[in-house]
Design an enzyme around this catalytic site. Structure first.
Site, PDB file in Angstrom:
ATOM      1  N   LYS A 175       0.886  -1.214  -0.065  1.00  0.00           N
ATOM      2  CA  LYS A 175      -0.041   0.116   0.060  1.00  0.00           C
ATOM      3  C   LYS A 175       0.918   1.305   0.000  1.00  0.00           C
ATOM      4  CE  LYS A 175      -1.874  -1.484   3.742  1.00  0.00           C
ATOM      5  NZ  LYS A 175      -2.784  -1.692   4.966  1.00  0.00           N
ATOM      6  N   THR A 205      -7.824   9.595   8.975  1.00  0.00           N
ATOM      7  CA  THR A 205      -7.342   8.392   8.290  1.00  0.00           C
ATOM      8  C   THR A 205      -7.340   7.296   9.106  1.00  0.00           C
ATOM      9  OG1 THR A 205      -5.064   8.920   8.264  1.00  0.00           O
ATOM     10  CG2 THR A 205      -6.422   9.374   6.098  1.00  0.00           C
ATOM     11  N   GLY A 207      -7.933   4.116  10.922  1.00  0.00           N
ATOM     12  CA  GLY A 207      -8.562   2.873  10.531  1.00  0.00           C
ATOM     13  C   GLY A 207      -8.420   2.722   8.979  1.00  0.00           C
ATOM     14  N   THR A 208      -7.794   3.187   8.084  1.00  0.00           N
ATOM     15  CA  THR A 208      -8.012   3.128   6.728  1.00  0.00           C
ATOM     16  C   THR A 208      -7.395   1.601   6.318  1.00  0.00           C
ATOM     17  OG1 THR A 208      -5.905   4.156   6.717  1.00  0.00           O
ATOM     18  CG2 THR A 208      -7.757   5.491   5.879  1.00  0.00           C
ATOM     19  N   GLY A 209      -6.288   1.232   7.034  1.00  0.00           N
ATOM     20  CA  GLY A 209      -5.737  -0.011   6.692  1.00  0.00           C
ATOM     21  C   GLY A 209      -6.673  -1.310   7.050  1.00  0.00           C
ATOM     22  N   CYS A 210      -7.379  -1.229   8.306  1.00  0.00           N
ATOM     23  CA  CYS A 210      -8.292  -2.087   8.632  1.00  0.00           C
ATOM     24  C   CYS A 210      -9.610  -2.209   7.635  1.00  0.00           C
ATOM     25  CB  CYS A 210      -9.024  -1.726  10.030  1.00  0.00           C
ATOM     26  SG  CYS A 210      -7.830  -1.626  11.275  1.00  0.00           S
TER      27      CYS A 210
END
Length: 262
Positions: A175, A205, A207-210
């Site tokens: 990512k 942003t 929690g974007t990866g979750c």
């Protein structure tokens, strides 16, 4: 009509923007029945993590058993797992049940910069969980740890993804959100594909990866091919960030993603 199912194995975020809470929201809004097994309770919000209380490996195993023996998930996403013992438990139970469509988000550091994993757990991820995964979704700092190489350019991202794929045998979505060049992500699964993204100037942003990994798992649960699942998940999270919705100090738009899907 069959409702597809997905399981998140991750930590709880009391502020609701990351972890289990983000996963359940995202999976539901992407059209699957969402379930969870909690690895830890955390004390966190958008500004940082100040406490982690793990469950025992035995209790985590019981949660996973409860799900698989009743409502078998079509896909599984793993997130924050901070110790080697819990990682071993997850790998053991997922192997026992021959789980499919496993997406591993190798959560090591929160967006706020807080470290979320013990150093010994990184080795356990490599040795026990990655070999079971259909996809792992490291950000650039995580990909640097896993590949052992510095990442500064698109070519570096490609090389790191290939290195991780060759080492562990699972597809890799590297990512680009932590790079200065934009929000382009690179998927390598024997061949490579870039997923172009636009950088959105939104500080919220958390929690974007979750959210991204959960959306991918939901799409795989519905039977989408990997590239399609990643494309649709990236479209979903980009729309959530671009909406610029805000709950107040520091909190991100991802908690309001349902507004976009309606």
């Amino acid at each position: 009509m069959k409702l597809h199912t997905a399981l998140s194995i991750a930590g709880s975020d009391p502020s609701g923007g990351a972890g289990i809470q983000a996963d359940l929201k995202t999976m539901t809004l992407n059209g699957v029945y969402a379930m969870c097994a909690i690895t830890a309770l955390t004390v966190q919000n958008t500004t940082g993590v100040t406490g982690i209380m793990e469950v025992t490996p035995e209790f985590l195993a019981q949660q996973i058993d409860a799900v698989f023996t009743d409502i078998r998930p079509d896909a599984v996403k793993t997130g924050m797992v901070s110790s080697a013992g819990l990682i071993g438990t997850i790998a053991d139970r997922l192997s026992f049940y021959k789980a499919r469509n496993i997406v591993v988000d190798p959560v090591m550091v929160a967006t706020s910069g807080s470290r979320l994993i013990e150093s010994e757990a990184v080795s356990a991820l490599r040795e026990k969980l990655f070999p079971l995964a259909a996809l792992i979704t490291p950000n650039i700092p995580e990909a640097e740890v896993l590949s052992g190489a510095e990442i500064r350019t698109r070519a570096d991202m490609e090389a790191a993804a290939r290195s991780i794929y060759d080492r562990y045998g699972c597809a890799v979505l590297c990512k680009g959100g932590h790079s200065t060049g934009g929000a382009d992500d690179y998927l390598y699964s024997g061949s490579g594909r870039w997923f172009e993204g636009r950088h959105i100037d939104n500080p919220n942003t958390h929690g974007t990866g979750c959210t991204l990994s959960s959306a991918i798992a939901a799409n795989l649960a519905k039977g989408q091919e990997l590239e399609t699942a990643v494309f649709n998940a990236k479209t979903y999270i980009t729309g959530a960030i671009a909406a610029m919705l805000d709950l107040g100090h520091g909190h991100g738009p991802l908690d309001h993603a349902y507004e976009i899907r309606r």
